[in-house]
Each structure stands twice: as structure tokens, then as C-alpha cells.
Design a protein around this motif. Sequence first.
Motif, mmCIF file in Angstrom:
data_model
loop_
_atom_site.group_PDB
_atom_site.id
_atom_site.type_symbol
_atom_site.label_atom_id
_atom_site.label_comp_id
_atom_site.label_asym_id
_atom_site.label_seq_id
_atom_site.Cartn_x
_atom_site.Cartn_y
_atom_site.Cartn_z
ATOM 1 N N LEU A 83 0.837 -1.197 0.000
ATOM 2 C CA LEU A 83 0.000 0.000 0.000
ATOM 3 C C LEU A 83 0.873 1.249 0.000
ATOM 4 O O LEU A 83 1.969 1.245 0.571
ATOM 5 C CB LEU A 83 -0.893 0.040 1.246
ATOM 6 C CG LEU A 83 -2.076 -0.922 1.298
ATOM 7 C CD1 LEU A 83 -2.690 -0.910 2.697
ATOM 8 C CD2 LEU A 83 -3.126 -0.557 0.255
ATOM 9 N N PRO A 84 0.405 2.349 -0.608
ATOM 10 C CA PRO A 84 1.124 3.617 -0.465
ATOM 11 C C PRO A 84 1.131 4.046 1.003
ATOM 12 O O PRO A 84 0.207 3.716 1.755
ATOM 13 C CB PRO A 84 0.299 4.599 -1.315
ATOM 14 C CG PRO A 84 -0.565 3.748 -2.183
ATOM 15 C CD PRO A 84 -0.797 2.475 -1.452
ATOM 16 N N MET A 85 2.145 4.773 1.398
ATOM 17 C CA MET A 85 2.217 5.270 2.768
ATOM 18 C C MET A 85 1.084 6.273 3.004
ATOM 19 O O MET A 85 0.981 7.281 2.306
ATOM 20 C CB MET A 85 3.572 5.950 2.988
ATOM 21 C CG MET A 85 3.751 6.563 4.356
ATOM 22 S SD MET A 85 3.894 5.303 5.655
ATOM 23 C CE MET A 85 4.171 6.360 7.093
ATOM 24 N N PRO A 86 0.204 6.004 3.960
ATOM 25 C CA PRO A 86 -0.882 6.953 4.220
ATOM 26 C C PRO A 86 -0.390 8.151 5.029
ATOM 27 O O PRO A 86 0.680 8.102 5.649
ATOM 28 C CB PRO A 86 -1.866 6.121 5.044
ATOM 29 C CG PRO A 86 -0.994 5.147 5.782
ATOM 30 C CD PRO A 86 0.136 4.821 4.832
ATOM 31 N N ALA A 87 -1.165 9.215 5.017
ATOM 32 C CA ALA A 87 -0.900 10.320 5.929
ATOM 33 C C ALA A 87 -1.190 9.852 7.353
ATOM 34 O O ALA A 87 -2.067 9.017 7.578
ATOM 35 C CB ALA A 87 -1.781 11.516 5.574
ATOM 36 N N ILE A 88 -0.439 10.386 8.313
ATOM 37 C CA ILE A 88 -0.597 9.974 9.711
ATOM 38 C C ILE A 88 -1.074 11.161 10.535
ATOM 39 O O ILE A 88 -0.535 12.271 10.427
ATOM 40 C CB ILE A 88 0.718 9.417 10.278
ATOM 41 C CG1 ILE A 88 1.170 8.203 9.462
ATOM 42 C CG2 ILE A 88 0.554 9.030 11.745
ATOM 43 C CD1 ILE A 88 2.488 7.620 9.915
ATOM 44 N N TYR A 89 -2.089 10.900 11.351
ATOM 45 C CA TYR A 89 -2.673 11.929 12.206
ATOM 46 C C TYR A 89 -2.732 11.415 13.641
ATOM 47 O O TYR A 89 -2.865 10.206 13.874
ATOM 48 C CB TYR A 89 -4.088 12.290 11.755
ATOM 49 C CG TYR A 89 -4.154 13.084 10.467
ATOM 50 C CD1 TYR A 89 -4.411 14.452 10.469
ATOM 51 C CD2 TYR A 89 -3.958 12.460 9.234
ATOM 52 C CE1 TYR A 89 -4.473 15.179 9.293
ATOM 53 C CE2 TYR A 89 -4.015 13.177 8.054
ATOM 54 C CZ TYR A 89 -4.280 14.541 8.094
ATOM 55 O OH TYR A 89 -4.337 15.265 6.924
ATOM 56 N N VAL A 90 -2.656 12.336 14.573
ATOM 57 C CA VAL A 90 -2.851 12.018 15.987
ATOM 58 C C VAL A 90 -4.010 12.854 16.508
ATOM 59 O O VAL A 90 -4.073 14.066 16.261
ATOM 60 C CB VAL A 90 -1.573 12.285 16.811
ATOM 61 C CG1 VAL A 90 -1.867 12.143 18.310
ATOM 62 C CG2 VAL A 90 -0.458 11.324 16.403
#
Length: 294
Positions: A83-90
Motif C-alpha cells: 500500500l502507499p504510505m498513508p498520511a498519519i494523524y494524531v
Amino acid sequence: MNQFRTVALLGLLSALFITLSYWLIGGPTGAVIGVGLAALTNLGSWYYSDRIALAAYRAQPVSRAQAPGLYRMVQRLSDRANLPMPAIYVVPTPAANAFATGRDPQHAAVAVTQGIINLLPDDELEAVIAHELSHVYNRDTLTQAVAATIAGAISFLAQMASYSLWFGGMSQDDDSPNPLGILLTVTLAPIAATVIQLGISRTREFEADAGAAQLTGNPRALANALRRLERSAQQLPMPGNPAFEPLLITNALPRNTLSHFFSTHPSTEARIQRLLKLEQERVGLRMPAFSRLR
């Protein structure tokens, strides 16, 4: 089987929306309007669902420098899943939960709360992230957004019809629908839409659990994480709009037996038992990423 059930439930939900339009707007014209409205709501949910969900939980983007360990974990699992690297959120809340969103793998985001980072050991956090990436892989984030949008449109249309019925807006000529039929429709349609939407959500959760077990090769880690998350939710529920609860890995609020029918997720115990059964069938789990899901 789960894929077939999901498609069938989405078709049933769309059919309910078009039928409601046929009844309340009037004949074939109403059905055509219903098809057009369904298309518009699906398009809107396809394009804007990720932004709306992230804003609803006040998720904040984090860089590799801000969360190197989390980044490495997501990158490793994404590579393994092709999979493409997803955006990461906290999400800045002590409640422990996680979700994925986005219309496709190229526009995906994974969000974890500060609470879940603090609560889970690395192997269990990895299992949770694998669960969310499984949702991305299967495009469940889009499926759930479409289901939620259509269900919301059905409720809105039924509410408008209810106002028209009570305040005399409906025509009373011979071709008009029976007021009793309209009353039953506007009462039962939103309930049916909600039940169908929740059925879709519960089906996709089982599928994502199995995908996480395959991706990590460690079903017990996710089972242990689910136990911790359920105990945590009893003490510290996840704040936010209930409309987005199907996106979360576990219910935002603890559920009792009577409320299970209207729960967005299967019971935690049922999910754990399936994962432990997968652990007993570990032969075949360690395969090329998600090969059994293709």
C-alpha cells in the motif's frame, strides 16, 4: 461471502432511498430524483469523507520527525501490504481509539489517539494499525462513508416528508399516496437505513480483523488490544460525532446486550473469539501481504 453481503446491503440501502423518493416525491419522477440525489451524496462522500472525519475528531497531522516510531511502524506495515504510505494523524485525546479514512489507498489517512499510543504495547499498536490498513486496502473507508451518507439522506428526506405531512403540505387528490402509508414510510425508513448501515459496518470489522491477523501473523496481539480498548472505553469514552463511530476500531461508548443490535461494531468477545480461532489456524497466515484477500 462478506464482500457479497456488503454489496447486497449497499444495494438495499440505495433501493430504500429511491423507494422513499418514489413514495414521497411522487411516482417515476420521484424515483429519478432519488437516483440523482443518491449519486450526488455518493460523490460528495467519496471526495470529502476524509476531510470531514479528520476535522470531526480534530486530528492533527504529524511528521516523521515528530513521531518517528509511529512512522516506522506504519511504513513497515504499508510496505508489507503493498500500500502507499498513508498520511498519519494524531487525535489529541486521552481516549484510546483509532480510525482510517480516505476515498482510496492513494488518498488514505490513518489516525490514532494519544490515548491509544500511551495505552498499547508496540505489538498491539501494530495490530491496530494493521486493522486500519486492512480497511484502506479493502476500501472500507469509502464503503462506510457512502453508507453513512445515504442513511443520513434517507433520514433527512423522511424528516422533510414528516413536516409536510403534519403541516398539510401533501396534496390530497386521488393520486396522492395514502397518508397512513407515508407515515409508516417516514417512521420505518430511517430505522431500516440505520440497521442496514450498521450491518455493513459490522461485516467490514470482521474482515479487517482477519486482514490484520494475516498482515502481522499475530492474531492474539489484536485480540489483546481489543480487550484493553473495551476496558478503556468504559472508563474514558471517545468524544466526537456519533455519525463517525463506524470508522473507529471499537465503539466510542461501551455497549450493553440490549444496544448490540444498534451497535456499529460486532461484540468485542465475538471478534476476539474469531481472532483466537485464526491463531489456531496459523498455517497459511504468513503469506505475501494480503494475498488471500485478492
